[in-house]
Design an enzyme around this catalytic site. Sequence first.
Site, PDB file in Angstrom:
ATOM      1  N   ASP A  79       0.856  -1.175   0.000  1.00 25.73           N
ATOM      2  CA  ASP A  79       0.000   0.000   0.000  1.00 25.73           C
ATOM      3  C   ASP A  79       0.899   1.234   0.000  1.00 25.73           C
ATOM      4  OD1 ASP A  79      -1.757   2.081   0.575  1.00 25.73           O
ATOM      5  OD2 ASP A  79      -2.884   0.929   2.059  1.00 25.73           O
ATOM      6  N   HIS A  80       0.776   2.049  -1.042  1.00 31.88           N
ATOM      7  CA  HIS A  80       1.632   3.228  -1.161  1.00 31.88           C
ATOM      8  C   HIS A  80       1.324   4.306  -0.126  1.00 31.88           C
ATOM      9  CE1 HIS A  80       4.227   2.812  -4.707  1.00 31.88           C
ATOM     10  NE2 HIS A  80       3.336   1.943  -5.111  1.00 31.88           N
ATOM     11  N   ARG A  81       0.172   4.237   0.504  1.00 32.21           N
ATOM     12  CA  ARG A  81      -0.149   5.290   1.480  1.00 32.21           C
ATOM     13  C   ARG A  81       0.805   5.255   2.673  1.00 32.21           C
ATOM     14  NH1 ARG A  81      -6.370   3.939   1.800  1.00 32.21           N
ATOM     15  NH2 ARG A  81      -5.375   1.919   1.605  1.00 32.21           N
TER      16      ARG A  81
END
Length: 156
Positions: free
Chosen positions: A126-128
């Site tokens: 997850d890039h967040r």
Amino acid sequence: MEYVVLHSPERKTLDEIVKESRGQVERIQRGEGEFYLYLRRFMRIPAIIRKIGMRFPSRSIDFLQEHYGNFVITNLGSFGVGSGVPAISMPMIAVLCLGALQEKAVRNEAGQCVFRKFIPATLIFDHRPLDGAYAGRFLAAMRELMEQRPETLFAE
């Protein structure tokens, strides 16, 4: 399905993680895995109470984080599958998918064709919460470790 749950792996050496993982796999094979036993206890609760309890986000997230983890490693290679792309779901931050051991022809430093063993690894994240650079460094460190200490990772 059963999961090996490692608590605070960042505080453990590779040898400690391998030993703990192997111990948990043995318990799983005997039907005594931590996640399985937790689910059995959870399923004894009447369905209506489970549904009400899981509607409160903090409770369901606490359950998942404590008993499911947020970094999952799946070994499709143990089923002879070459590689895969797993799905990521909350609260997971990343999933590492390992494929089956493969032999490939490569050129060595002298330009000769030799066979080397490879394990396909796919990291979904997850890039967040996780920047791609961290994920890349993780894979590079994993590769280096696997090349330096294969006996630790692949010993029976």
